[in-house]
Design a protein around this motif. Structure first.
Motif, short mmCIF file in Angstrom:
data_model
loop_
_atom_site.label_atom_id
_atom_site.label_comp_id
_atom_site.label_asym_id
_atom_site.label_seq_id
_atom_site.Cartn_x
_atom_site.Cartn_y
_atom_site.Cartn_z
N LEU A 190 9.89 33.95 17.75
CA LEU A 190 8.94 32.31 17.89
C LEU A 190 7.67 33.21 18.75
CD1 LEU A 190 11.45 30.62 19.46
CD2 LEU A 190 11.04 30.50 17.36
N GLU A 191 6.94 33.61 18.26
CA GLU A 191 5.70 34.57 18.50
C GLU A 191 4.33 33.72 19.05
OE1 GLU A 191 4.27 38.12 16.71
OE2 GLU A 191 4.66 37.45 14.82
N CYS A 212 -2.20 15.97 13.55
CA CYS A 212 -0.89 15.93 12.82
C CYS A 212 -0.14 17.19 11.78
CB CYS A 212 -1.93 15.16 11.29
SG CYS A 212 -1.72 13.13 11.67
N ALA A 213 0.50 17.63 12.03
CA ALA A 213 1.60 18.50 11.27
C ALA A 213 0.83 18.70 9.48
CB ALA A 213 2.58 18.98 11.84
N ASP A 214 1.15 19.64 9.67
CA ASP A 214 1.05 19.89 8.09
C ASP A 214 2.32 18.79 7.01
OD1 ASP A 214 0.11 20.92 5.11
OD2 ASP A 214 -0.22 22.63 5.07
N MET A 215 1.83 17.01 7.27
CA MET A 215 2.84 17.02 6.57
C MET A 215 3.29 16.55 4.86
SD MET A 215 4.03 15.74 9.54
CE MET A 215 5.63 15.12 8.17
N PRO A 216 2.28 17.27 4.36
CA PRO A 216 2.55 17.38 2.73
C PRO A 216 2.96 18.52 2.45
CG PRO A 216 0.18 16.44 3.21
CD PRO A 216 0.61 16.75 4.27
N THR A 264 13.34 21.77 15.24
CA THR A 264 12.15 21.22 15.01
C THR A 264 11.56 22.92 15.73
OG1 THR A 264 10.47 19.77 16.62
CG2 THR A 264 12.29 20.85 17.88
N HIS A 265 10.09 22.60 16.35
CA HIS A 265 9.38 23.96 16.94
C HIS A 265 9.63 23.69 18.38
CE1 HIS A 265 5.06 21.84 17.17
NE2 HIS A 265 6.15 20.89 16.80
N ALA A 266 9.24 25.31 18.59
CA ALA A 266 9.64 25.86 19.85
C ALA A 266 8.95 25.40 21.21
CB ALA A 266 9.83 27.35 20.48
N ASN A 267 7.19 25.04 20.79
CA ASN A 267 6.38 24.63 21.79
C ASN A 267 5.89 23.56 21.83
OD1 ASN A 267 5.05 24.44 18.92
ND2 ASN A 267 3.07 25.27 20.03
N THR A 268 6.29 22.36 21.44
CA THR A 268 6.19 21.27 22.07
C THR A 268 7.17 20.53 23.50
OG1 THR A 268 7.58 18.63 21.43
CG2 THR A 268 9.01 20.30 21.18
N ASP A 302 2.05 27.44 13.80
CA ASP A 302 1.13 27.99 13.82
C ASP A 302 0.89 28.15 14.31
OD1 ASP A 302 -0.15 27.79 10.83
OD2 ASP A 302 -1.75 27.77 12.42
N PRO A 303 -0.07 29.79 14.16
CA PRO A 303 -0.86 30.04 15.24
C PRO A 303 -2.08 28.79 15.47
CG PRO A 303 -0.81 31.30 13.47
CD PRO A 303 -0.07 30.22 13.68
N LYS A 304 -2.78 28.82 14.64
CA LYS A 304 -3.71 27.97 14.90
C LYS A 304 -3.32 26.66 15.30
CE LYS A 304 -6.35 28.47 10.76
NZ LYS A 304 -7.37 28.62 9.90
N THR A 305 -2.77 25.93 14.22
CA THR A 305 -2.21 24.19 14.45
C THR A 305 -1.84 23.92 15.43
OG1 THR A 305 -0.74 23.81 13.49
CG2 THR A 305 -2.81 23.46 12.09
N LYS A 306 -0.53 24.99 16.14
CA LYS A 306 0.09 24.38 17.16
C LYS A 306 1.18 23.94 16.90
CE LYS A 306 -2.79 27.24 19.51
NZ LYS A 306 -2.79 28.77 19.55
N CYS A 307 1.35 23.53 15.43
CA CYS A 307 2.16 22.52 15.14
C CYS A 307 3.12 22.86 14.46
CB CYS A 307 1.21 21.63 13.82
SG CYS A 307 0.42 19.99 14.76
N ILE A 308 4.40 22.71 13.77
CA ILE A 308 5.88 23.55 13.07
C ILE A 308 4.30 24.07 11.85
CG2 ILE A 308 6.58 21.68 11.72
CD1 ILE A 308 9.03 22.19 12.59
#
Ligand SMILES: Cc1ncc(COP(=O)(O)O)c(C=O)c1O
Length: 375
Positions: free
Chosen positions: A335-336, A137-141, A81-85, A106-112
């Motif tokens: 994890l910048e 939503c994260a970039d699910m595709p 998973t990602h570190a900013n959740t 991702d620096p823009k969406t903040k999702c994984i």
């Protein structure tokens, strides 16, 4: 003016008649645990979400780890998973007994960030838990493609993203399960704790139903299990609110657009990014200070001027000192972006019952602070 962060009582007042009627119905039925209101709400929820099954559980954290456990994921396995959740996403994988692998956002969406996934996958990796953070939503595709290539399961943590969608995909379309939290402050919140698993898999449905009820699907018969049921009273509250969810989300989006318009000339902050075509449901409206050293100053300025702004989340998962680092949790890659997010985020009040005047007042305060930054 004082602008609160939540509007729970206002929302109750607006939907009071139907909520009260449902509560009374539950009380008079005498069936408060796994009773008819829970079944009714589960039927309504699966119809609404478009999944074959919807299983009410005790909270959003349980929804994740019960899904992992029902999928057979635990000791010896790795879950990414990602570190900013919010902490609970990682916590849930840890409760299931899996090793938590943290990658960057991702620096823009903040999702994984899907481009960070492949480097983190090993032969022990079993699942990815993307989070629809802040309501987008994260970039699910991209995530589904990688998961399918490596034979991994996907569980979407949708605690913040209920009623959201991608540009050309639906939540859960290619995932094993989608989980959500119904804690009061979520976009669809009950009067306490609650959670749900949405899935199309019959095996997951029957296993989670058993696990949530002491491992029992028949009186006096038990295998291993737990106690994690969604109370009928909470199901009644949610059933009334779910009928309004589209309207409540649309209002959040309207208010977010008003913030965007009001804040468009600010120089010292970035506004939240919305992926084109996605339905971002603005669980949170999170701005960021361009200069990390100024974040606490902005937060204090807003708080001192009557705006109950907060941070989500000023301490990233890997910055939590209490977590059992090393054996059970591991960082893969830099994890910048997560660290930058933690250092710069400021959440402005966002709930459907806010007035235009309140939004404008908050924007004015941000702009007043912003003007001081530019001399
Ligand atoms: C992204 C995310 N995941 C999981 C959870 C956990 O939900 P709960 O508090 O209902 O256990 C929350 C919220 O609390 C959350 O925001």
């Amino acid at each position: 003016m004082q602008v609160p962060f939540y509007g729970h009582v206002k929302q109750y007042e607006n939907i009071k008649d139907e909520i009260d009627a449902n509560i009374k119905r539950v009380l008079m039925s005498g069936k408060y645990v796994q009773g008819p209101m829970l079944t009714e709400f589960e039927e309504q929820a699966k119809e609404y979400f478009g999944s074959k099954y919807a299983i009410g559980v005790g909270n959003g954290t349980d929804a994740i780890w019960l899904s992992l456990m029902a999928l057979g994921i635990g000791a010896g396995d790795e879950v990414i998973t990602h570190a900013n959740t919010f902490f609970a996403t990682a916590e849930a994988a840890w409760i299931a007994g899996a090793k938590v692998i943290l990658v960057d956002s991702d620096p823009k969406t903040k999702c994984i960030d899907p481009t960070k996934l492949e480097a983190a996958i090993t032969d022990k990796t079993k699942a990815i838990i993307p989070v629809h953070l802040y309501g987008q939503c994260a970039d699910m595709p991209a995530i589904w493609d990688i998961a399918e290539k490596h034979n991994l399961l996907v569980i979407e943590d949708n605690a913040q993203g209920i009623d959201g969608a991608g540009a050309n995909f639906k939540q859960g379309e290619r995932s094993a399960a989608v989980t959500t939290s119904y804690i009061i402050q979520k976009n669809l919140g009950c009067f306490g704790d609650g959670g749900m698993v949405f899935t199309d898999r019959e095996d997951l449905n029957s296993t989670i139903r058993r696990l949530r009820n002491h491992g029992s699907d028949k009186r006096d018969k038990h295998s291993y299990g737990f106690n994690s049921r969604l109370d009928d009273l909470q199901a009644g509250v949610l059933s009334a609110k779910m009928k309004q969810i589209t309207k409540l989300t649309d209002r959040r989006i309207e208010l977010a657009m008003r913030y965007n318009e009001g804040l468009k000339d600010a120089k010292a902050i970035n506004l939240p990014y919305a992926t084109p075509g996605y339905r971002h449901v603005y669980h949170l409206y999170v701005i960021e200070t361009k200069d990390a050293s100024k974040r606490d100053e902005l937060l204090k300025y807003l708080n001192d001027n009557g705006v109950d702004a907060k941070t989500h989340y000023s301490v990233a998962i890997h910055q939590q000192e209490g977590f059992p680092w090393g054996k059970e949790v591991e960082i893969r890659g830099s994890l910048e972006n997560a660290e930058k997010n933690a250092a710069t985020c400021v959440s402005l009040p966002m709930f459907p019952e806010l007035t235009e005047e309140e939004i404008d007042y908050v924007a004015e305060q941000v702009l007043a602070w912003d003007a001081k930054q530019n001399g």
